[in-house]
Design an enzyme around this catalytic site. Structure first.
Site, PDB file in Angstrom:
ATOM      1  N   HIS A  62      11.060   8.695 -10.938  1.00 28.83           N
ATOM      2  CA  HIS A  62       9.957   8.954 -10.112  1.00 28.83           C
ATOM      3  C   HIS A  62       8.924   8.044 -10.703  1.00 28.83           C
ATOM      4  CE1 HIS A  62       7.434  11.161  -7.188  1.00 28.83           C
ATOM      5  NE2 HIS A  62       6.587  11.399  -8.092  1.00 28.83           N
ATOM      6  N   LEU A  92      12.256  18.278  -3.635  1.00 27.64           N
ATOM      7  CA  LEU A  92      11.621  16.977  -3.877  1.00 27.64           C
ATOM      8  C   LEU A  92      11.002  16.900  -5.105  1.00 27.64           C
ATOM      9  CD1 LEU A  92      11.392  14.285  -2.539  1.00 27.64           C
ATOM     10  CD2 LEU A  92       9.320  15.216  -1.486  1.00 27.64           C
ATOM     11  N   ASP A  93      11.549  16.089  -5.999  1.00 28.12           N
ATOM     12  CA  ASP A  93      10.914  15.544  -7.291  1.00 28.12           C
ATOM     13  C   ASP A  93      10.569  16.839  -8.267  1.00 28.12           C
ATOM     14  OD1 ASP A  93      10.713  13.105  -6.438  1.00 28.12           O
ATOM     15  OD2 ASP A  93       8.786  13.121  -5.490  1.00 28.12           O
ATOM     16  N   GLU A  94      11.468  17.950  -8.124  1.00 27.09           N
ATOM     17  CA  GLU A  94      11.278  18.968  -8.976  1.00 27.09           C
ATOM     18  C   GLU A  94      12.613  19.542  -9.704  1.00 27.09           C
ATOM     19  OE1 GLU A  94       9.481  22.492  -7.101  1.00 27.09           O
ATOM     20  OE2 GLU A  94       7.792  21.301  -6.109  1.00 27.09           O
TER      21      GLU A  94
END
Length: 277
Positions: free
Chosen positions: A185, A220-222
């Site tokens: 990311h 999302l992105d976690e």
């Protein structure tokens, strides 16, 4: 013969002694050992490098009998980790991994690259790696993910690396490859989640930018963070200049995360990771 033993167990007294004693009984030499106890959740993690004769020895089965119920054990050799990489159009992370493999700096066998655009085919084939373009045009997210997942499954990889794959994965896809998908990311999570993180960072006036490699889950992105790095920026850097600097950080962090994975130095611990150096 060299192998790596990974153990993840409910914590209790004597776990290290039980594991190392059994290794000693079978004439296995411990060349390196790392352990960690998550006291909050009562979990024990151990990575042990072993050298010896493993013929006719089912070490995992024997250890399973003496360790607590719910223990997770695995034994890994020195063979390359099999990886399929997913990409879109950006070349820096994909190229970074392919170059390191060419230089034999990563113990990874890149089985194939799958992308939703054809742009990276020349780069991929230049390294002698199969390339598959599976366009998302005219397909729902679930339909496209199914096609990609079927292509991945045909290669039977150990890991899937998202080398700037700019698609949100469906829950079915994530579930099918749970714990085996590593994403890069382009920001220092949990800050600047989602699209255009460098523009978000520029608007906020940050003094550092970063990149985060993490396992993928359905948020999302976690997903559990594997590693992060940062680079300083100043008021003179535009969003475009930040993005240029950020690409170098992304490439480095992504390659290092894959290196940790192929050296079997990662454990997923709920939404965190245990990373042994």
């Amino acid at each position: 013969m060299k192998k790596v033993l990974l153990a993840q167990c409910p914590d209790e007294e004597g776990l290290i002694a039980k594991i190392t004693s059994l290794c000693f009984e079978h004439g296995l030499n411990i060349t390196r050992n790392n352990e960690f106890v998550d006291k909050q959740h009562g979990r024990f993690f151990m990575r042990t490098e072993l050298d010896g004769n493993f013929d006719n020895l089912d070490l995992v089965a024997q250890l399973q009998q003496s360790l607590p119920a719910g223990s997770q054990l695995s034994l890994h050799g020195t063979e390359p980790t099999k990886v399929v990489l997913l990409a879109t159009k950006e070349a820096h992370c994909l190229g970074g991994v392919l170059l390191k493999c060419f230089e034999q700096a990563l113990n990874i066998d890149v089985l194939a690259v799958i992308a939703n655009y054809p742009d990276l085919e020349p780069l991929t084939k230049g390294f002698g790696v199969p390339f598959h373009c599976i366009s998302h045009e005219g397909l729902s997210r679930a339909e496209h993910d199914h096609l990609v997942a079927e292509k991945i499954a045909a290669y039977e990889p150990d890991l899937i690396g998202l080398a700037k794959y700019m698609r949100i994965l469906s829950p079915d896809f994530v579930s099918r490859f749970e714990g085996r998908i590593i994403n890069i990311h382009h920001s220092f999570l949990p800050a600047f989640i989602g699209a255009k993180p460098y523009h978000q960072a520029f608007e906020r006036g940050v003094k550092i930018i970063g990149a985060t490699a993490h396992f993928v889950n359905n948020e999302l992105d976690e997903g559990p963070i594997i590693m992060q790095q940062v680079r300083p920026v100043t008021h003179a850097d535009t969003a475009e200049a930040m993005a240029k600097k950020g690409r170098d950080v992304e490439k480095q962090v992504f390659c290092q995360a894959l290196e940790l994975a192929c050296e079997h130095k990662l454990f997923i611990n709920d939404n965190r990771t245990v990373v042994f150096d």
